[in-house]
Design a protein around this motif. Structure first.
Motif, mmCIF file in Angstrom:
data_model
loop_
_atom_site.group_PDB
_atom_site.id
_atom_site.type_symbol
_atom_site.label_atom_id
_atom_site.label_comp_id
_atom_site.label_asym_id
_atom_site.label_seq_id
_atom_site.Cartn_x
_atom_site.Cartn_y
_atom_site.Cartn_z
ATOM 1 N N ASP A 1 8.586 -31.889 20.990
ATOM 2 C CA ASP A 1 7.276 -31.299 21.261
ATOM 3 C C ASP A 1 7.402 -30.183 22.291
ATOM 4 O O ASP A 1 8.099 -30.321 23.293
ATOM 5 C CB ASP A 1 6.298 -32.354 21.794
ATOM 6 C CG ASP A 1 6.004 -33.464 20.800
ATOM 7 O OD1 ASP A 1 6.334 -33.313 19.610
ATOM 8 O OD2 ASP A 1 5.433 -34.480 21.224
ATOM 9 N N ARG A 2 6.692 -29.079 22.043
ATOM 10 C CA ARG A 2 6.664 -27.958 22.983
ATOM 11 C C ARG A 2 5.509 -28.091 23.968
ATOM 12 O O ARG A 2 5.541 -27.518 25.044
ATOM 13 C CB ARG A 2 6.559 -26.639 22.231
ATOM 14 C CG ARG A 2 7.797 -26.371 21.374
ATOM 15 C CD ARG A 2 7.601 -25.171 20.530
ATOM 16 N NE ARG A 2 6.555 -25.493 19.544
ATOM 17 C CZ ARG A 2 5.999 -24.641 18.725
ATOM 18 N NH1 ARG A 2 6.344 -23.382 18.750
ATOM 19 N NH2 ARG A 2 5.080 -25.018 17.868
ATOM 20 N N ASN A 3 4.474 -28.811 23.565
ATOM 21 C CA ASN A 3 3.329 -29.063 24.431
ATOM 22 C C ASN A 3 2.637 -30.323 23.944
ATOM 23 O O ASN A 3 3.044 -30.919 22.953
ATOM 24 C CB ASN A 3 2.373 -27.856 24.472
ATOM 25 C CG ASN A 3 1.852 -27.479 23.102
ATOM 26 O OD1 ASN A 3 1.309 -28.317 22.376
ATOM 27 N ND2 ASN A 3 2.022 -26.222 22.718
ATOM 28 N N ARG A 4 1.583 -30.734 24.629
ATOM 29 C CA ARG A 4 0.979 -32.038 24.356
ATOM 30 C C ARG A 4 0.351 -32.183 22.980
ATOM 31 O O ARG A 4 0.143 -33.286 22.521
ATOM 32 C CB ARG A 4 -0.020 -32.394 25.450
ATOM 33 C CG ARG A 4 -1.278 -31.581 25.408
ATOM 34 C CD ARG A 4 -2.172 -31.865 26.553
ATOM 35 N NE ARG A 4 -1.710 -31.055 27.673
ATOM 36 C CZ ARG A 4 -2.069 -31.239 28.910
ATOM 37 N NH1 ARG A 4 -2.895 -32.171 29.235
ATOM 38 N NH2 ARG A 4 -1.603 -30.467 29.850
ATOM 39 N N LEU A 5 0.059 -31.076 22.302
ATOM 40 C CA LEU A 5 -0.533 -31.157 20.969
ATOM 41 C C LEU A 5 0.450 -30.806 19.864
ATOM 42 O O LEU A 5 0.082 -30.725 18.701
ATOM 43 C CB LEU A 5 -1.765 -30.246 20.880
ATOM 44 C CG LEU A 5 -2.935 -30.656 21.765
ATOM 45 C CD1 LEU A 5 -4.046 -29.621 21.689
ATOM 46 C CD2 LEU A 5 -3.442 -32.026 21.404
#
Length: 174
Positions: A142-146
């Motif tokens: 994952d690159r960010n939380r979404l």
């Protein structure tokens, strides 16, 4: 394939509303679907083991779950720390918006039996498909939380049938 292991943001720390909502969807995967495909679903979080039981009760998750409070697994797998600003669509597994989700998380933290902030909020996770043995067949960091891989796209890779994650009942046209 013997294992699908989401070591994801949603399991990063158990108070996070994104973690909670994603794992609520993982909980909807029938054990029979996994058994038919010879797949084991494992969630790895970075909190203390004390948080496992309350989190499973909250989410309805009944598959395998482990914790890695020192985040050694995250480090060895090259999971990112910090959020990369990248265009990632809204995860189909996150139902709350930022404000309502954050308020719910804060409420759970304050009213929960173990008041502490669990894990490193900057730690991102991912999804792996492992096995048999030490073979890694698929990895998404994952690159960010979404930045989640939709659960059904990962289940499809290991031959698990499609799961309806919506709360809406299906309409069958005859």
């Amino acid at each position: 394939y013997t294992s699908v292991i989401p070591a994801t943001r949603e399991t990063e720390h158990f108070l996070c509303y994104i973690c909670k909502e994603y794992v609520e969807d993982l909980a909807k995967i029938p054990k029979s679907f996994l058994q038919e495909a010879n797949v084991t679903l494992i969630v790895i979080g970075q909190s203390s083991y004390h948080h496992i039981e309350p989190f499973c009760k909250l989410t309805g998750y009944s598959h395998e779950i482990y914790v890695d409070p020192e985040r050694e697994i995250y480090k060895r797998l090259g999971m990112k720390r910090g959020e990369e600003i990248a265009s990632s669509g809204q995860s189909p597994h996150v139902k709350s918006n930022l404000l309502s989700g954050s308020l719910q998380s804060l409420w759970r933290a304050v009213t929960g039996p173990l008041f502490d902030f669990q894990g490193d909020p900057a730690q991102q996770g991912g999804i792996l498909i492992l096995g048999p043995g030490n073979n890694i067949h698929f990895i998404h960091r994952d690159r960010n939380r979404l930045d989640h891989k939709p659960i059904n796209s990962v289940l499809q890779l290991v031959g698990v049938q499609h799961v309806n994650f919506t709360n809406r009942t299906s309409v069958i046209h005859v």
